[in-house]
Write a protein that holds these residues in place. Structure first.
Motif, PDB file in Angstrom:
ATOM      1  N   THR A  62       0.393 -13.126 -18.691  1.00 22.77           N
ATOM      2  CA  THR A  62       1.533 -14.361 -18.949  1.00 22.77           C
ATOM      3  C   THR A  62       2.729 -14.375 -18.093  1.00 22.77           C
ATOM      4  O   THR A  62       2.826 -13.496 -17.485  1.00 22.77           O
ATOM      5  N   VAL A  63       3.358 -15.386 -18.079  1.00 21.48           N
ATOM      6  CA  VAL A  63       4.406 -15.484 -17.284  1.00 21.48           C
ATOM      7  C   VAL A  63       5.370 -14.546 -17.465  1.00 21.48           C
ATOM      8  O   VAL A  63       6.129 -13.968 -16.391  1.00 21.48           O
ATOM      9  N   ALA A  64       5.788 -14.331 -18.685  1.00 21.18           N
ATOM     10  CA  ALA A  64       6.496 -13.047 -19.089  1.00 21.18           C
ATOM     11  C   ALA A  64       6.238 -11.800 -18.392  1.00 21.18           C
ATOM     12  O   ALA A  64       7.137 -10.910 -17.982  1.00 21.18           O
ATOM     13  N   ARG A  65       4.989 -11.414 -18.462  1.00 19.12           N
ATOM     14  CA  ARG A  65       4.726 -10.190 -17.720  1.00 19.12           C
ATOM     15  C   ARG A  65       4.321 -10.374 -16.320  1.00 19.12           C
ATOM     16  O   ARG A  65       4.427  -9.072 -15.771  1.00 19.12           O
ATOM     17  N   LEU A  66       4.454 -11.298 -15.708  1.00 21.29           N
ATOM     18  CA  LEU A  66       4.050 -11.239 -14.363  1.00 21.29           C
ATOM     19  C   LEU A  66       4.836 -10.695 -13.359  1.00 21.29           C
ATOM     20  O   LEU A  66       4.444 -10.070 -12.390  1.00 21.29           O
ATOM     21  N   PRO A  67       6.241 -10.690 -13.337  1.00 23.73           N
ATOM     22  CA  PRO A  67       7.073  -9.852 -12.616  1.00 23.73           C
ATOM     23  C   PRO A  67       6.710  -8.304 -12.588  1.00 23.73           C
ATOM     24  O   PRO A  67       6.714  -7.598 -11.673  1.00 23.73           O
ATOM     25  N   GLU A  68       6.835  -7.825 -13.836  1.00 25.96           N
ATOM     26  CA  GLU A  68       6.277  -6.348 -14.171  1.00 25.96           C
ATOM     27  C   GLU A  68       4.821  -6.196 -13.538  1.00 25.96           C
ATOM     28  O   GLU A  68       4.729  -4.981 -12.766  1.00 25.96           O
ATOM     29  N   LEU A  69       3.963  -7.226 -13.727  1.00 23.53           N
ATOM     30  CA  LEU A  69       2.486  -6.844 -13.123  1.00 23.53           C
ATOM     31  C   LEU A  69       2.539  -6.816 -11.627  1.00 23.53           C
ATOM     32  O   LEU A  69       2.005  -5.820 -10.915  1.00 23.53           O
ATOM     33  N   GLU A  70       3.455  -8.029 -10.920  1.00 25.92           N
ATOM     34  CA  GLU A  70       3.580  -8.025  -9.528  1.00 25.92           C
ATOM     35  C   GLU A  70       4.171  -6.473  -8.757  1.00 25.92           C
ATOM     36  O   GLU A  70       3.767  -6.026  -7.962  1.00 25.92           O
ATOM     37  N   ALA A  71       5.151  -6.001  -9.627  1.00 28.52           N
ATOM     38  CA  ALA A  71       5.745  -4.863  -9.036  1.00 28.52           C
ATOM     39  C   ALA A  71       5.052  -3.715  -9.241  1.00 28.52           C
ATOM     40  O   ALA A  71       4.807  -2.918  -8.339  1.00 28.52           O
ATOM     41  N   TRP A  72       3.999  -3.582 -10.315  1.00 26.36           N
ATOM     42  CA  TRP A  72       3.109  -2.371 -10.445  1.00 26.36           C
ATOM     43  C   TRP A  72       2.015  -2.635  -9.454  1.00 26.36           C
ATOM     44  O   TRP A  72       1.892  -1.531  -8.654  1.00 26.36           O
ATOM     45  N   VAL A  73       1.508  -3.702  -9.118  1.00 30.12           N
ATOM     46  CA  VAL A  73       0.472  -3.641  -8.018  1.00 30.12           C
ATOM     47  C   VAL A  73       0.729  -3.475  -6.632  1.00 30.12           C
ATOM     48  O   VAL A  73       0.716  -2.889  -5.908  1.00 30.12           O
ATOM     49  N   SER A  74       2.249  -4.244  -6.727  1.00 28.87           N
ATOM     50  CA  SER A  74       3.015  -3.789  -4.972  1.00 28.87           C
ATOM     51  C   SER A  74       3.055  -2.277  -4.861  1.00 28.87           C
ATOM     52  O   SER A  74       2.859  -1.808  -3.770  1.00 28.87           O
ATOM     53  N   GLU A  75       3.570  -1.434  -6.123  1.00 31.33           N
ATOM     54  CA  GLU A  75       3.690  -0.019  -5.796  1.00 31.33           C
ATOM     55  C   GLU A  75       2.565   0.718  -5.387  1.00 31.33           C
ATOM     56  O   GLU A  75       2.400   1.823  -4.949  1.00 31.33           O
ATOM     57  N   ARG A  76       1.427   0.064  -5.885  1.00 26.51           N
ATOM     58  CA  ARG A  76       0.238   0.967  -5.761  1.00 26.51           C
ATOM     59  C   ARG A  76      -0.824   0.463  -4.667  1.00 26.51           C
ATOM     60  O   ARG A  76      -1.979   0.800  -4.446  1.00 26.51           O
ATOM     61  N   HIS A  77      -0.567  -0.736  -4.109  1.00 26.61           N
ATOM     62  CA  HIS A  77      -1.483  -1.589  -3.170  1.00 26.61           C
ATOM     63  C   HIS A  77      -1.441  -0.644  -1.882  1.00 26.61           C
ATOM     64  O   HIS A  77      -0.265  -0.217  -1.439  1.00 26.61           O
ATOM     65  N   SER A  78      -2.464  -0.551  -1.010  1.00 27.98           N
ATOM     66  CA  SER A  78      -2.590  -0.052   0.043  1.00 27.98           C
ATOM     67  C   SER A  78      -2.153  -0.791   1.256  1.00 27.98           C
ATOM     68  O   SER A  78      -2.120  -0.324   2.338  1.00 27.98           O
ATOM     69  N   TYR A  79      -1.967  -2.162   1.308  1.00 28.10           N
ATOM     70  CA  TYR A  79      -1.877  -3.005   2.186  1.00 28.10           C
ATOM     71  C   TYR A  79      -0.079  -3.074   2.488  1.00 28.10           C
ATOM     72  O   TYR A  79       0.628  -2.960   1.757  1.00 28.10           O
ATOM     73  N   GLU A  80       0.234  -3.111   3.667  1.00 27.08           N
ATOM     74  CA  GLU A  80       1.473  -3.352   4.322  1.00 27.08           C
ATOM     75  C   GLU A  80       1.978  -4.726   3.585  1.00 27.08           C
ATOM     76  O   GLU A  80       3.312  -4.859   3.110  1.00 27.08           O
ATOM     77  N   VAL A  81       1.121  -5.686   3.577  1.00 22.56           N
ATOM     78  CA  VAL A  81       1.602  -7.137   2.978  1.00 22.56           C
ATOM     79  C   VAL A  81       0.373  -7.441   2.188  1.00 22.56           C
ATOM     80  O   VAL A  81      -0.229  -8.273   2.753  1.00 22.56           O
ATOM     81  N   PRO A  82       0.404  -7.152   1.047  1.00 19.85           N
ATOM     82  CA  PRO A  82      -0.689  -7.575   0.094  1.00 19.85           C
ATOM     83  C   PRO A  82      -0.576  -9.132  -0.225  1.00 19.85           C
ATOM     84  O   PRO A  82       0.327  -9.452  -0.354  1.00 19.85           O
ATOM     85  N   GLN A  83      -1.760  -9.583  -0.314  1.00 16.51           N
ATOM     86  CA  GLN A  83      -1.945 -11.213  -1.045  1.00 16.51           C
ATOM     87  C   GLN A  83      -1.404 -10.971  -2.272  1.00 16.51           C
ATOM     88  O   GLN A  83      -1.823 -10.048  -2.905  1.00 16.51           O
ATOM     89  N   TRP A  84      -0.365 -11.773  -2.583  1.00 18.20           N
ATOM     90  CA  TRP A  84      -0.376 -12.013  -4.063  1.00 18.20           C
ATOM     91  C   TRP A  84      -0.105 -13.389  -4.363  1.00 18.20           C
ATOM     92  O   TRP A  84       1.054 -13.956  -4.036  1.00 18.20           O
ATOM     93  N   VAL A  85      -0.892 -14.199  -4.932  1.00 15.01           N
ATOM     94  CA  VAL A  85      -0.771 -15.517  -5.398  1.00 15.01           C
ATOM     95  C   VAL A  85      -0.936 -15.842  -6.872  1.00 15.01           C
ATOM     96  O   VAL A  85      -1.766 -14.834  -7.676  1.00 15.01           O
ATOM     97  N   THR A  86      -0.266 -16.640  -7.359  1.00 14.86           N
ATOM     98  CA  THR A  86      -0.469 -16.887  -8.967  1.00 14.86           C
ATOM     99  C   THR A  86      -0.870 -18.331  -9.046  1.00 14.86           C
ATOM    100  O   THR A  86      -0.561 -19.264  -8.343  1.00 14.86           O
TER     101      THR A  86
END
Length: 107
Positions: A62-86
């Protein structure tokens, strides 16, 4: 328009794709996640053309959970600049859209 979005990222490791998908669903940040079969990515990186085998993860949230999901993925992602599109979900079955909202509601 709905309050549902599909958020996507890519990784170069199948185990990491599974961990990112499963972890987000377990954390109720996404109702579900799809992992696409590996594909070849061709892109510019630090002034060089690179190729990589990648897996795409698509999260239903949901739009409401999106910021928290983005932060969660970013913390765990192995890429320096991960793709993130919505991608906005402009419609769908009422039952499915309700399921996404229900499954991403914090306990």
């Amino acid at each position: 328009m709905t309050d549902i979005v599909i958020a996507q990222t890519t990784v170069d490791d199948e185990d990491q794709a599974m961990a990112l998908a499963r972890g987000a669903v377990e954390s109720k940040l996404a109702a579900g996640a799809h992992i696409d079969a590996p594909f070849t990515a061709v892109y510019w990186w630090k002034s060089e053309i690179e190729t990589a085998r990648e897996w795409r993860i698509s999260y239903m949230t949901t739009v409401a959970r999106l910021p928290e999901l983005e932060a969660w993925v970013s913390e765990r992602h192995s890429y320096e600049v991960p793709q993130w599109v919505t991608l906005p979900v402009t419609g769908g079955s009422g039952a499915y859209l309700s399921w996404v909202v229900e499954e991403t509601t914090k306990l």
